[in-house]
Write a protein that holds these residues in place. Structure first.
Motif, PDB file in Angstrom:
ATOM      1  N   ARG A 113      46.955  38.672  34.087  1.00  0.00           N
ATOM      2  CA  ARG A 113      46.586  38.709  32.673  1.00  0.00           C
ATOM      3  C   ARG A 113      45.288  37.937  32.425  1.00  0.00           C
ATOM      4  O   ARG A 113      44.457  38.336  31.605  1.00  0.00           O
ATOM      5  CB  ARG A 113      47.717  38.136  31.817  1.00  0.00           C
ATOM      6  N   GLU A 134      41.991  39.476  30.838  1.00  0.00           N
ATOM      7  CA  GLU A 134      41.399  38.881  29.639  1.00  0.00           C
ATOM      8  C   GLU A 134      39.911  38.615  29.849  1.00  0.00           C
ATOM      9  O   GLU A 134      39.079  38.912  28.979  1.00  0.00           O
ATOM     10  CB  GLU A 134      42.129  37.587  29.302  1.00  0.00           C
ATOM     11  N   THR A 159      46.852  44.268  40.270  1.00  0.00           N
ATOM     12  CA  THR A 159      45.880  43.901  39.245  1.00  0.00           C
ATOM     13  C   THR A 159      44.753  44.922  39.176  1.00  0.00           C
ATOM     14  O   THR A 159      44.322  45.320  38.084  1.00  0.00           O
ATOM     15  CB  THR A 159      45.304  42.504  39.536  1.00  0.00           C
ATOM     16  N   GLN A 196      51.987  37.368  37.506  1.00  0.00           N
ATOM     17  CA  GLN A 196      51.584  38.210  36.371  1.00  0.00           C
ATOM     18  C   GLN A 196      50.640  37.489  35.415  1.00  0.00           C
ATOM     19  O   GLN A 196      49.745  38.104  34.824  1.00  0.00           O
ATOM     20  CB  GLN A 196      52.804  38.722  35.618  1.00  0.00           C
ATOM     21  N   HIS A 197      50.779  36.171  35.282  1.00  0.00           N
ATOM     22  CA  HIS A 197      49.874  35.448  34.391  1.00  0.00           C
ATOM     23  C   HIS A 197      48.466  35.352  34.989  1.00  0.00           C
ATOM     24  O   HIS A 197      47.485  35.288  34.234  1.00  0.00           O
ATOM     25  CB  HIS A 197      50.436  34.056  34.091  1.00  0.00           C
ATOM     26  N   ARG A 235      45.124  40.410  26.335  1.00  0.00           N
ATOM     27  CA  ARG A 235      46.303  40.325  27.207  1.00  0.00           C
ATOM     28  C   ARG A 235      47.376  41.330  26.787  1.00  0.00           C
ATOM     29  O   ARG A 235      48.052  41.912  27.648  1.00  0.00           O
ATOM     30  CB  ARG A 235      46.868  38.908  27.209  1.00  0.00           C
ATOM     31  N   PHE A 294      46.391  44.621  28.193  1.00  0.00           N
ATOM     32  CA  PHE A 294      46.715  44.751  29.618  1.00  0.00           C
ATOM     33  C   PHE A 294      48.191  45.082  29.802  1.00  0.00           C
ATOM     34  O   PHE A 294      48.549  45.977  30.576  1.00  0.00           O
ATOM     35  CB  PHE A 294      46.347  43.464  30.350  1.00  0.00           C
ATOM     36  N   ASP A 295      49.060  44.389  29.085  1.00  0.00           N
ATOM     37  CA  ASP A 295      50.491  44.669  29.210  1.00  0.00           C
ATOM     38  C   ASP A 295      50.836  46.067  28.725  1.00  0.00           C
ATOM     39  O   ASP A 295      51.682  46.748  29.320  1.00  0.00           O
ATOM     40  CB  ASP A 295      51.306  43.625  28.445  1.00  0.00           C
TER      41      ASP A 295
END
Length: 404
Positions: free
Chosen positions: A359, A363, A247, A355-356, A276, A279-280
Motif C-alpha cells: 500500500r 500510495e 505488488t 500488504q502495508h 491506498r 489500491f485496495d
C-alpha cells in the motif's frame, strides 16, 4: 476412501479447467458459473472441491484449524509429494510452526519502520514519474511504472542490492505457477528452476544482505533466538517471493483501472489521500492472486456439504472478490466503495503480512502521478501474462495528458 467416492450426490460437478489458457486470460465467466452452481463445487478434472462465493472463501481462509496450509497451498499435496523447494514458513505452514516467523516479520514491517520509508519512497516515485514523463506521453505503464517502481524500492528495503534483480520477477512467476498443476506453464519454467532457486537462496544468506534492511533484521531476530538460524533465510525468501509480483500486478491493475475509468482518476486527483483505498479497490477488482488451495484436516461441513478429510480445496479469491452477494455492482471499479474485507491479500493468520508495504508503494506512485497527469488512456489492447495463480500483466500501453 477417495474424495470422489465420499462426495455427496448433491454437490454440483464442473469439468472446466481453471488453469487452461482461456480461463486464465478471462476467468470471470467461470467465476460466475461456479458462484451460481452452489457454495461448494466439485472440480472433476482435478478431484478437488472449489469455493467461489465470498462467504465460504472468507470462512475457509480464517479457519486454519480445518483448512490447513501446511499440506501446500497449491495442487500438490505435501503429505504425499516432495515440495519442489523447502515450504514457505509463512504461506505453507500452520501454528505452531508458523507463529515465530510471522511474529518476527510483523514486528519488522510494523508502522514505525514503514514511516521511515515513506519519504524515501515518495522521492523515488517523484523522480521515476518525472523521468518517464520526460521521455514522452506514450509508454508502457506496466514496464515503465508498475514493475519498475517496486523493483527500484523494495529490494533495497530488503537489503539484497541491485545485482541480479532481473531474476526477481521470473522467480516469482515460477513460484506462483508451481501452485497449479504441472501444465505447460510449469514446464516452460523447468529449465530455470535450479538457476533461479540458487540465485534467490544466495540472496537470502546473511553475507549477501546489507546491514540496514529487512533481511538483516530477520537475521538479527535469529541471533536473539526469536527464530532459528535455519529459518532466517526462508523468511527472507518469503519476502522476496511474495513482496514483488503481487505488488507489481496490483499496481498494474490500478493503472488499468484508471485508464478505463477516467472519472475515478479525477476523483483520485481531487482526493489524493484516497490512493491506498484505490489500491485496495484495484486488488479487489482484479485480484492479482486469483486462487489458493487448502486441505481439509477432518471431514468438514461447508454450507451443508461435507468435504472429506485430506481433500484439496481450491479457493477462488478473484471470484469471491466479485461476489454480488457481498459487493454492490462488483464488476465496477469504484473509489466510493469501501473495499476493506476483500480477500485479495488472504484473510486470517495467513493474510499477507506485507500488504502495508504494498500500500505504501502504491500510495507513493499514485500520488506522484496524480500531481502530474490529468488523464490516462489506453493506446492499445493490454496484454496479460499467463500464470497459474497470478492475474498478471505483460504490457499496458497508455497515453497520458500532463496536468496544467
Amino acid at each position: 476412501m477417495s474424495a470422489t467416492a465420499e462426495r455427496a450426490p448433491a454437490v454440483p460437478v464442473c469439468d472446466a479447467d481453471p488453469f487452461s489458457p482461456p480461463v486464465l486470460d478471462k476467468p470471470e465467466e467461470l467465476h460466475h458459473v461456479l458462484r451460481a452452481a452452489g457454495p461448494v463445487v466439485y472440480l472433476s478434472r482435478y478431484d478437488v472441491h472449489a469455493l467461489a462465493r465470498y462467504e465460504e472463501v472468507h470462512a475457509a481462509l480464517v479457519d486454519w484449524q480445518h483448512f490447513e496450509s501446511g499440506a501446500g497451498v497449491g495442487l500438490a499435496d505435501f503429505r504425499h509429494e516432495e515440495p519442489w523447494r523447502p515450504p514457505s514458513l509463512l504461506l505453507e505452514a500452520d501454528p505452531p510452526r508458523h507463529d515465530a516467523p510471522r511474529r518476527v516479520l510483523r514486528d519488522i514491517l510494523a508502522p514505525p519502520a514503514l514511516r521511515r520509508l515513506r519519504e524515501t519512497w515518495q522521492a523515488a516515485a517523484e523522480e521515476m514519474v518525472d523521468q518517464v514523463l520526460g521521455r514522452g506521453r506514450e509508454f508502457d505503464a506496466f514496464t515503465q511504472l508498475a514493475s519498475a517502481f517496486p523493483l527500484r524500492v523494495f529490494p533495497d528495503a530488503v537489503g539484497i542490492g541491485s545485482e541480479g534483480q532481473e531474476n526477481l520477477l521470473p522467480y516469482g512467476n515460477m513460484a506462483f505457477n508451481a501452485f497449479g498443476p504441472v501444465n505447460d506453464l510449469v514446464k516452460a519454467d523447468a529449465h530455470r528452476v535450479a538457476e533461479l532457486s540458487a540465485w534467490v537462496n544466495g540472496r537470502c544468506a546473511r553475507e549477501a544482505l546489507t546491514e540496514d534492511g529487512f533481511g538483516a533484521r530477520i537475521w538479527a531476530a535469529a541471533d536473539r533466538g526469536d527464530l532459528t538460524h535455519a529459518q532466517a533465510p526462508l523468511v527472507v525468501r518469503s519476502l522476496l517471493t511474495a513482496g514483488v509480483d503481487t505488488t507489481v500486478h496490483g499496481l498494474a491493475a490500478c493503472l488499468y483501472a484508471f485508464a478505463t475509468h477516467p472519472e475515478q482518476w479525477q476523483r483520485l486527483r481531487e482526493r489524493p489521500e484516497s490512493a491506498r483505498v484505490a489500491f485496495d479497490e484495484a486488488v479487489r477488482w482484479q485480484s492479482p492472486v486469483q486462487t489458493f488451495f487448502r486441505t481439509a484436516t477432518t471431514d468438514v461441513s461447508v454450507s451443508g456439504t461435507v468435504i472429506p478429510e485430506g481433500t484439496k480445496i481450491l479457493m477462488f479469491l478473484g471470484a469471491a472478490n466479485r461476489d454480488p452477494a457481498r459487493w454492490a455492482d462488483p464488476d465496477r471499479f469504484d473509489l466510493a466503495r469501501d473495499p476493506s474485507g476483500h480477500v485479495g491479500f488472504g484473510m486470517g493468520i495467513h493474510q499477507c503480512i506485507g500488504q502495508h508495504v504494498a500500500r505504501l508503494e502504491a500510495e507513493a506512485l499514485l500520488t506522484a502521478l496524480a500531481r502530474r497527469v490529468d488523464r490516462i488512456e489506453l493506446t492499445g489492447a493490454p496484454r496479460r501474462h499467463p500464470n497459474n495463480t497470478l492475474r498478471s500483466w505483460a504490457s499496458l500501453p497508455v497515453r497520458v495528458h500532463p496536468a496544467t
